[in-house]
Motif scaffolding. Structure first.
Motif, short mmCIF file in Angstrom:
data_model
loop_
_atom_site.label_atom_id
_atom_site.label_comp_id
_atom_site.label_asym_id
_atom_site.label_seq_id
_atom_site.Cartn_x
_atom_site.Cartn_y
_atom_site.Cartn_z
N SER A 1 -32.06 -18.40 -37.90
CA SER A 1 -32.99 -17.40 -38.41
C SER A 1 -32.26 -16.24 -39.10
CB SER A 1 -33.84 -16.84 -37.27
OG SER A 1 -34.62 -17.85 -36.67
N THR A 2 -31.09 -15.89 -38.60
CA THR A 2 -30.36 -14.73 -39.11
C THR A 2 -29.20 -15.11 -40.04
OG1 THR A 2 -28.90 -14.70 -37.18
CG2 THR A 2 -30.93 -13.41 -37.05
N GLY A 3 -28.91 -16.40 -40.14
CA GLY A 3 -27.77 -16.82 -40.95
C GLY A 3 -26.44 -16.43 -40.35
N ASP A 4 -26.39 -16.34 -39.02
CA ASP A 4 -25.19 -15.88 -38.32
C ASP A 4 -24.26 -17.07 -38.06
OD1 ASP A 4 -23.28 -14.89 -36.54
OD2 ASP A 4 -24.71 -13.61 -35.49
N ALA B 1 -23.36 -19.47 -34.69
CA ALA B 1 -23.48 -20.93 -34.78
C ALA B 1 -22.21 -21.61 -34.27
CB ALA B 1 -23.78 -21.35 -36.21
N ARG B 2 -21.07 -21.08 -34.67
CA ARG B 2 -19.80 -21.67 -34.21
C ARG B 2 -19.62 -21.50 -32.71
NH1 ARG B 2 -18.18 -19.25 -39.18
NH2 ARG B 2 -17.69 -20.84 -40.75
N ILE C 1 -28.45 -28.03 -34.47
CA ILE C 1 -29.12 -26.92 -35.15
C ILE C 1 -28.10 -25.90 -35.63
CG2 ILE C 1 -30.71 -24.97 -34.83
CD1 ILE C 1 -32.22 -26.81 -32.79
N ALA C 2 -27.12 -25.59 -34.79
CA ALA C 2 -26.07 -24.66 -35.19
C ALA C 2 -25.29 -25.20 -36.38
CB ALA C 2 -25.14 -24.39 -34.01
N ASN C 3 -25.07 -26.48 -36.40
CA ASN C 3 -24.35 -27.10 -37.51
C ASN C 3 -25.13 -26.95 -38.82
OD1 ASN C 3 -22.18 -28.60 -38.63
ND2 ASN C 3 -23.38 -30.48 -38.50
N ILE C 4 -26.46 -27.03 -38.73
CA ILE C 4 -27.29 -26.83 -39.93
C ILE C 4 -27.20 -25.38 -40.40
CG2 ILE C 4 -29.70 -26.72 -40.69
CD1 ILE C 4 -30.14 -29.35 -39.20
N THR C 5 -27.10 -24.44 -39.44
CA THR C 5 -26.89 -23.04 -39.84
C THR C 5 -25.67 -22.93 -40.74
OG1 THR C 5 -27.88 -22.15 -37.82
CG2 THR C 5 -26.35 -20.73 -39.00
N ILE D 1 -26.41 -24.04 -44.36
CA ILE D 1 -27.34 -23.33 -45.24
C ILE D 1 -27.26 -21.80 -45.10
CG2 ILE D 1 -28.95 -25.28 -45.17
CD1 ILE D 1 -30.78 -23.60 -43.38
N HIS D 2 -26.34 -21.28 -44.29
CA HIS D 2 -26.35 -19.84 -44.03
C HIS D 2 -26.07 -19.00 -45.28
CE1 HIS D 2 -21.95 -20.33 -43.88
NE2 HIS D 2 -21.89 -19.03 -44.08
N HIS D 3 -25.43 -19.60 -46.27
CA HIS D 3 -25.10 -18.86 -47.50
C HIS D 3 -26.28 -18.81 -48.47
CE1 HIS D 3 -24.34 -23.14 -48.17
NE2 HIS D 3 -24.59 -22.91 -49.46
#
Length: 219
Positions: free
Chosen positions: A38-41, A45-46, A103-107, A110-112
């Protein structure tokens, strides 16, 4: 000095507490994975992805302890159900942790990018799944069959919300082809959350089996 039976009971209780601790760790992992999305953090995620190793290690440790107790005590009836359901619940928890990792891996993928739309239903799905997991663990702690049955019933609402998310994202993809890549990743997230709810339902079903000796399978 405790009797053999008292010692066995203490070991069973320690095992149960370890399963509950693993469940709490999985809940935190799910929460942080969705928050990172949600926050692109990417740092969060890591952290989730690194923490999955600890969840996996807890699964191995619990499995080893269950197998040692089975071999040493040769339990029958309810004692065997306690150990058998412990193994099954641990497997479901590990798979939920895997989905938080996914889910974290998807962050990280696409976080950029700016999100194609604010995430509303995805956090709702995550909260529903976490509530189901928390309630299934509470039912496991107290052998509350009624609570476990409510967890099983709650899965239908998650399935309905999942279908809604799928419809909305497919509409986005058809109307705005430039959103296809990110929308596809969010579809994966929704699927992972739907599976998390399924695993919470599995745990509730194992609780019912532990308490009653009867298997309940979701229709």
């Amino acid at each position: 000095m405790p009797s053999t039976r008292q010692g066995f009971n203490l070991e069973l209780e320690a095992l149960r507490q370890e399963i509950l601790a693993m469940g709490n760790m999985v809940m935190k992992s799910i929460d942080e994975a969705v928050l990172s999305l949600s926050t692109g953090d990417s740092a969060l995620a890591r952290k989730v992805m690194t923490g999955d190793d600890e969840i996996d290690a807890m699964e191995v440790d619990i499995e080893d302890k269950c197998m040692i107790l089975i071999a040493r005590q040769q339990p029958l009836a309810r004692d065997l159900r306690i150990l058998g359901t412990g193994l099954k619940i641990t497997t479901d928890l590990e798979r939920m942790g895997d989905h938080a990792y996914d889910i974290a891996n998807i962050t990280l993928k696409i976080h950029h990018e700016p999100l194609i739309k604010p995430l509303v239903d995805i956090p709702r799905m995550a909260q529903m799944g976490k509530d189901m997991l928390q309630n299934s663990l509470e039912a496991y702690l107290t052998l509350d069959v009624a609570m476990a049955e409510k967890v099983c019933q709650a899965d239908d609402a998650v399935d309905d919300l999942y279908q809604q998310v799928v419809r909305e994202l497919l509409t986005y993809m058809m109307e705005k082809p430039n959103t296809i890549s990110q929308a596809t990743q969010i579809l994966f997230v929704a699927r992972y959350l739907e599976r998390i709810a399924d695993h919470a339902t599995n745990i509730a079903e194992w609780v019912i089996y532990l308490a009653t000796g009867e298997r309940l399978r979701k229709k």
